[in-house]
Design a protein around this motif. Sequence first.
Motif, PDB file in Angstrom:
ATOM      1  N   ILE A  32      -4.615   8.062   7.775  1.00  0.00           N
ATOM      2  CA  ILE A  32      -5.210   7.139   6.796  1.00  0.00           C
ATOM      3  C   ILE A  32      -4.123   6.219   6.250  1.00  0.00           C
ATOM      4  CG2 ILE A  32      -6.331   6.969   4.540  1.00  0.00           C
ATOM      5  CD1 ILE A  32      -7.741   9.654   5.239  1.00  0.00           C
ATOM      6  N   MET A  33      -2.953   6.783   5.945  1.00  0.00           N
ATOM      7  CA  MET A  33      -1.845   5.955   5.454  1.00  0.00           C
ATOM      8  C   MET A  33      -1.495   4.866   6.466  1.00  0.00           C
ATOM      9  SD  MET A  33       0.730   8.729   3.667  1.00  0.00           S
ATOM     10  CE  MET A  33       2.069   7.548   3.581  1.00  0.00           C
ATOM     11  N   GLU A  34      -1.361   5.239   7.729  1.00  0.00           N
ATOM     12  CA  GLU A  34      -1.002   4.269   8.767  1.00  0.00           C
ATOM     13  C   GLU A  34      -2.046   3.170   8.896  1.00  0.00           C
ATOM     14  OE1 GLU A  34      -0.392   6.716  12.224  1.00  0.00           O
ATOM     15  OE2 GLU A  34       1.560   7.418  11.504  1.00  0.00           O
ATOM     16  N   LYS A  35      -3.317   3.544   8.904  1.00  0.00           N
ATOM     17  CA  LYS A  35      -4.400   2.555   9.054  1.00  0.00           C
ATOM     18  C   LYS A  35      -4.496   1.628   7.844  1.00  0.00           C
ATOM     19  CE  LYS A  35      -5.831   4.158  13.005  1.00  0.00           C
ATOM     20  NZ  LYS A  35      -5.597   3.491  14.265  1.00  0.00           N
ATOM     21  N   ALA A  36      -4.050   2.110   6.677  1.00  0.00           N
ATOM     22  CA  ALA A  36      -4.088   1.307   5.455  1.00  0.00           C
ATOM     23  C   ALA A  36      -2.767   0.553   5.230  1.00  0.00           C
ATOM     24  CB  ALA A  36      -4.389   2.193   4.255  1.00  0.00           C
ATOM     25  N   ASN A  37      -1.843   0.654   6.177  1.00  0.00           N
ATOM     26  CA  ASN A  37      -0.550  -0.031   6.069  1.00  0.00           C
ATOM     27  C   ASN A  37       0.246   0.465   4.852  1.00  0.00           C
ATOM     28  OD1 ASN A  37       1.487  -1.843   6.830  1.00  0.00           O
ATOM     29  ND2 ASN A  37       0.652  -3.464   5.544  1.00  0.00           N
ATOM     30  N   LEU A  38       0.233   1.783   4.658  1.00  0.00           N
ATOM     31  CA  LEU A  38       0.969   2.400   3.550  1.00  0.00           C
ATOM     32  C   LEU A  38       2.095   3.263   4.103  1.00  0.00           C
ATOM     33  CD1 LEU A  38      -2.093   3.439   1.399  1.00  0.00           C
ATOM     34  CD2 LEU A  38      -0.408   1.674   0.827  1.00  0.00           C
ATOM     35  N   LYS A  39       3.200   3.311   3.383  1.00  0.00           N
ATOM     36  CA  LYS A  39       4.399   4.035   3.809  1.00  0.00           C
ATOM     37  C   LYS A  39       4.657   5.236   2.903  1.00  0.00           C
ATOM     38  CE  LYS A  39       5.205   0.514   6.562  1.00  0.00           C
ATOM     39  NZ  LYS A  39       3.909   0.193   7.070  1.00  0.00           N
ATOM     40  N   PRO A  40       5.333   6.270   3.437  1.00  0.00           N
ATOM     41  CA  PRO A  40       5.742   7.387   2.581  1.00  0.00           C
ATOM     42  C   PRO A  40       6.608   6.881   1.425  1.00  0.00           C
ATOM     43  CG  PRO A  40       6.074   7.931   4.895  1.00  0.00           C
ATOM     44  CD  PRO A  40       5.717   6.469   4.829  1.00  0.00           C
ATOM     45  N   PHE A  41       6.396   7.411   0.257  1.00  0.00           N
ATOM     46  CA  PHE A  41       7.102   7.089  -0.980  1.00  0.00           C
ATOM     47  C   PHE A  41       6.726   5.715  -1.555  1.00  0.00           C
ATOM     48  CE2 PHE A  41       9.744  10.085   1.387  1.00  0.00           C
ATOM     49  CZ  PHE A  41       9.755  11.134   0.487  1.00  0.00           C
ATOM     50  N   GLU A  42       5.754   5.038  -0.947  1.00  0.00           N
ATOM     51  CA  GLU A  42       5.288   3.762  -1.502  1.00  0.00           C
ATOM     52  C   GLU A  42       4.497   4.029  -2.786  1.00  0.00           C
ATOM     53  OE1 GLU A  42       2.637  -0.151  -0.214  1.00  0.00           O
ATOM     54  OE2 GLU A  42       3.272   1.273   1.328  1.00  0.00           O
ATOM     55  N   ALA A  43       4.692   3.166  -3.769  1.00  0.00           N
ATOM     56  CA  ALA A  43       3.961   3.277  -5.030  1.00  0.00           C
ATOM     57  C   ALA A  43       2.504   2.877  -4.817  1.00  0.00           C
ATOM     58  CB  ALA A  43       4.592   2.389  -6.093  1.00  0.00           C
ATOM     59  N   VAL A  44       1.612   3.657  -5.423  1.00  0.00           N
ATOM     60  CA  VAL A  44       0.179   3.361  -5.362  1.00  0.00           C
ATOM     61  C   VAL A  44      -0.445   3.617  -6.728  1.00  0.00           C
ATOM     62  CG1 VAL A  44      -0.150   3.840  -2.897  1.00  0.00           C
ATOM     63  CG2 VAL A  44      -0.370   5.707  -4.554  1.00  0.00           C
ATOM     64  N   TYR A  58       3.281   7.968  -6.124  1.00  0.00           N
ATOM     65  CA  TYR A  58       3.780   7.547  -4.813  1.00  0.00           C
ATOM     66  C   TYR A  58       3.193   8.474  -3.754  1.00  0.00           C
ATOM     67  CZ  TYR A  58       7.065  11.399  -5.450  1.00  0.00           C
ATOM     68  OH  TYR A  58       7.622  12.635  -5.675  1.00  0.00           O
ATOM     69  N   LEU A  59       3.306   8.061  -2.493  1.00  0.00           N
ATOM     70  CA  LEU A  59       2.658   8.775  -1.398  1.00  0.00           C
ATOM     71  C   LEU A  59       3.604   9.685  -0.627  1.00  0.00           C
ATOM     72  CD1 LEU A  59       0.560   5.878   0.138  1.00  0.00           C
ATOM     73  CD2 LEU A  59      -0.291   7.791  -1.209  1.00  0.00           C
ATOM     74  N   LEU A  60       3.043  10.803  -0.179  1.00  0.00           N
ATOM     75  CA  LEU A  60       3.678  11.678   0.797  1.00  0.00           C
ATOM     76  C   LEU A  60       2.693  11.877   1.939  1.00  0.00           C
ATOM     77  CD1 LEU A  60       5.247  14.476  -1.429  1.00  0.00           C
ATOM     78  CD2 LEU A  60       6.417  12.573  -0.321  1.00  0.00           C
ATOM     79  N   GLU A  61       3.211  11.961   3.168  1.00  0.00           N
ATOM     80  CA  GLU A  61       2.339  12.168   4.316  1.00  0.00           C
ATOM     81  C   GLU A  61       1.776  13.574   4.316  1.00  0.00           C
ATOM     82  OE1 GLU A  61       4.766  11.303   7.704  1.00  0.00           O
ATOM     83  OE2 GLU A  61       4.299   9.166   7.613  1.00  0.00           O
ATOM     84  N   GLY A  62       0.474  13.661   4.618  1.00  0.00           N
ATOM     85  CA  GLY A  62      -0.195  14.951   4.671  1.00  0.00           C
ATOM     86  C   GLY A  62      -0.910  15.163   5.984  1.00  0.00           C
TER      87      GLY A  62
END
Length: 122
Positions: A32-44, A58-62
């Motif tokens: 989902i992160m990849e398809k939404a163009n989001l990176k690990p540790f990116e602020a959301v 911030y995001l962590l990959e799950g």
Amino acid sequence: MFIKLLKSKIHLATVTGKNLFYEGSLTLDKEIMEKANLKPFEAVWIYNLNNGKRFETYLLEGNKGEVVLNGAAARLGEIGDKIIIVSYAWVTEEEIRNFKTYLVYLTEKNEIKKIKLSSHNF
């Protein structure tokens, strides 16, 4: 001049877990992160539709289907809550012509239902 635009939006994610005693963040399905163009540790920003709370983390990959509130964020939602996850970008007027917003719509099980790219023609 810079303009703040919506970079990515994940619509109607379902919270699958909570982990209060964690460093803090949102664990989110890697695909989902990849398809939404989001990176690990990116602020959301997280917008909780069940209780109206809004917060930044911030995001962590799950793993597949995971949407886990960690740290203090675990107090801002419950398992089963529907949330919207967004990120913003500061864009110059020149960059706007090529800038795309990634919109990812999810099913009840956090599976990707639809992906839409929006252009900005100002």
